[in-house]
Write an enzyme that holds these catalytic residues in place. Structure first.
Site, short mmCIF file in Angstrom:
data_model
loop_
_atom_site.label_atom_id
_atom_site.label_comp_id
_atom_site.label_asym_id
_atom_site.label_seq_id
_atom_site.Cartn_x
_atom_site.Cartn_y
_atom_site.Cartn_z
N ALA A 149 -48.16 -1.39 -37.48
CA ALA A 149 -49.60 -1.35 -37.74
C ALA A 149 -49.99 -2.44 -38.73
CB ALA A 149 -50.00 0.02 -38.27
N PRO A 150 -51.25 -2.88 -38.72
CA PRO A 150 -51.71 -3.97 -39.58
C PRO A 150 -52.31 -3.46 -40.89
CG PRO A 150 -53.43 -3.43 -38.04
CD PRO A 150 -52.31 -2.46 -37.78
N TRP A 151 -52.72 -4.42 -41.74
CA TRP A 151 -53.30 -4.06 -43.03
C TRP A 151 -54.82 -3.99 -43.03
CZ3 TRP A 151 -56.32 -8.20 -43.82
CH2 TRP A 151 -55.84 -9.49 -43.57
N LYS A 175 -44.16 1.50 -38.50
CA LYS A 175 -44.10 0.74 -39.75
C LYS A 175 -45.51 0.31 -40.16
CE LYS A 175 -43.37 -3.68 -40.63
NZ LYS A 175 -44.21 -3.90 -41.85
N PRO A 176 -45.99 0.73 -41.33
CA PRO A 176 -47.26 0.20 -41.84
C PRO A 176 -47.04 -1.20 -42.39
CG PRO A 176 -46.30 1.67 -43.46
CD PRO A 176 -45.38 1.70 -42.27
N SER A 232 -51.25 -10.67 -35.95
CA SER A 232 -51.63 -12.05 -35.64
C SER A 232 -51.02 -12.49 -34.31
CB SER A 232 -51.15 -12.99 -36.74
OG SER A 232 -49.73 -13.04 -36.76
N GLU A 253 -52.04 -6.10 -29.61
CA GLU A 253 -53.46 -6.24 -29.96
C GLU A 253 -53.50 -7.26 -31.08
OE1 GLU A 253 -56.94 -6.32 -31.49
OE2 GLU A 253 -56.05 -4.67 -32.61
N CYS A 287 -60.57 -8.14 -35.57
CA CYS A 287 -60.46 -9.05 -34.42
C CYS A 287 -61.75 -9.09 -33.61
CB CYS A 287 -59.29 -8.66 -33.54
SG CYS A 287 -59.49 -7.10 -32.66
N GLU A 383 -58.76 -18.44 -36.01
CA GLU A 383 -59.21 -17.19 -36.62
C GLU A 383 -59.19 -17.29 -38.15
OE1 GLU A 383 -58.53 -12.50 -35.80
OE2 GLU A 383 -56.72 -13.69 -36.02
#
Length: 479
Positions: A149-151, A175-176, A232, A253, A287, A383
């Site tokens: 997972a992302p921040w 995993k965070p 990313s 994603e 995003c 981005e």
């Protein structure tokens, strides 16, 4: 006093086996407030083994059992809402009031959506497609899922991953991000309590904290049948490459560069109000953020002036300030990245608002509007992932489509016009996973989210996101 986070493996909170840790920083202050495990191969092995042991039991449960568990998880999130909110905002610096309404409440709702989806898997009816033979189609869970997972939305993105996976009968190792472990670790405790209450194996859901190397170890581990990441394009490419070595299924994603195409007949006041939120919410770390506004040349100057004023009137600040739209960027590297884009602007670009750090503590960046840009400029093509909106002008519909589609990222887009036929043409011609019309950034559990091109593949949310965590088996029997 510093907080210590732990992994959650087979229902037990544990440190990294070798005792290594990472500092966790509050981005609103820049101060270290906690440590979390820097997990290595032994920790990943333990989590994968727990998930693998639990999988046969969880796979063979009925959908009603999985639904009941997810509904109780949602209830647990509701009971621990204040603690989840505090954990999330301490790791991200986000405004408390907006995080509750726009992230925590939807996250709980989405768990309940997938609880219902667990009992709604559909397939073709049994039938005879060869003489003397009957065929049926089974949908089955894929197995152990490695999820990263992302921040930017730690809690929400964790839900988007574990809820459909569990609903379909898979087990999970999640995993965070190394910068935002707090809400995921708290969630693990909530889920563990539910599994214990229902007499289910606690290895169904495991959390392993760590850095990029930890994520790589998870993806390359031989146990998972599927790897899912939100992050990313670089990270997604690395995951796809690693997973290809043993042909794991991959769900990606990734990055975004969402265009908002504003035609001359649009309600400019309404468009600006929505796009300020769509571009600056969560400090633009989304995003689907409205990072690129394309405006018809006849209203370009009027639009830019009004957007710049709206940006100047938009505030960033501390989590408990109810008058701010967004908090800090997530970390020092992200602040440097966003600042770098502005520092490298070409001579023909003009900063209409913002363009600078705010304050001397934390990672706050001013709401920024940049005009005068060309299609091949770096800030148009790459981005930024910050509170920066670029503006370009276009002459006609065909050019608007070329400019909008002329980037590598394609999660979402929006069209602003009162002309229904034009809106339908644009929704057909825009090469993005989502096209909003006269709105931007609205999401619901029932509709899919996911991009095209370098924004990855697979869908989150909706029945499509649920089906991504299943496999299809043909069974044929002789009559």
């Amino acid at each position: 006093m510093s907080t210590t986070f732990r992994n959650y493996i087979d229902g037990v909170p544990v440190d990294a086996s070798d005792g290594r840790t990472l500092d966790v920083v509050n981005p609103a202050t820049g101060d270290v407030y906690a440590t979390s495990p820097l997990s290595g191969a032994a920790d990943v092995d333990a989590a994968m083994a727990a998930a693998a042991r639990a999988f046969p039991f969880w796979r063979d449960t009925t959908p009603s059992v999985r639904q009941r568990a997810l509904l109780k998880i949602a209830d647990g999130m509701e009971a621990w809402a204040d603690e989840l909110l505090a954990a999330e905002c301490r790791d991200t610096g986000k405004p408390l009031h907006l995080t509750r309404s726009e992230e925590l409440i939807p996250a709980i709702d989405q768990v309940r959506f997938f609880a219902g989806a667990a009992r709604m898997l559909e397939g073709r009816s049994a039938g005879e497609y060869m003489k003397g033979m009957t065929s049926i189609v089974r949908r089955e869970p894929v197995g152990v899922c490695a999820q990263v997972a992302p921040w930017n939305y730690p809690l929400l993105m964790a839900v988007w991953k574990f809820a459909p996976a569990l609903a379909a009968g898979n087990t999970v190792v999640l995993k965070p991000s190394d910068t935002t472990p707090a809400s995921t670790v708290l969630m693990a405790g909530i889920i563990g309590s539910v599994l214990t209450e229902l007499g289910l194996p606690r290895g169904i859901f495991n959390v392993v904290c760590g850095d990029r190397e930890t994520g790589r170890l998870m993806v390359e581990h031989p146990t998972p049948a599927m790897a899912s990441i939100t992050g990313s394009v670089r990270a997604g490419t690395q995951v796809a490459e690693s997973a290809s070595k043993d042909l794991k299924r991959v769900h990606l994603e990734l990055g975004g560069k969402a265009p908002a195409v504003v035609f001359e007949d649009a309600d400019l006041t309404e468009a600006i109000e929505d796009l300020v939120v769509g571009g600056f919410f969560n400090a633009g770390q989304d995003c689907t953020a409205a990072t690129r506004v394309l405006v018809h040349e006849s209203v370009h100057d009027e639009f830019v002036a009004a957007l710049a004023k709206a940006a100047a009137d938009t505030r960033t600040g501390l989590p408990d300030d109810e008058d701010v739209l967004y908090g800090p960027l997530n970390n020092a590297d992200q602040l440097a990245r966003v600042s770098g884009f502005i520092e490298r602007l070409p001579g023909h670009a003009k900063v209409e608002a913002g363009g600078h750090q705010v304050g001397d503590k934390g990672y706050f960046y001013a709401p920024t509007v940049v005009s005068g840009l060309k299609q091949d400029d770096e800030i148009v093509q790459q981005e930024v992932f910050g509170p920066v909106i670029t503006v370009q002008s276009f002459t006609d519909e065909a050019q608007a489509v070329r400019y909008a589609n002329g980037v590598d990222y394609a999660p979402a887009s929006s069209v602003w016009t009162k002309d229904h036929a034009r809106a339908m043409r644009m929704s057909k011609n825009l090469d993005f996973g989502c096209v909003w019309i006269n709105t931007h950034m609205a999401l619901v559990a029932e509709m899919p989210h996911g991009g095209f091109k370098k924004s990855g593949y697979g869908k989150d949310l909706s029945a499509y996101g649920f089906e991504d965590y299943t496999r299809i088996k043909h069974v044929m029997t002789s009559l």
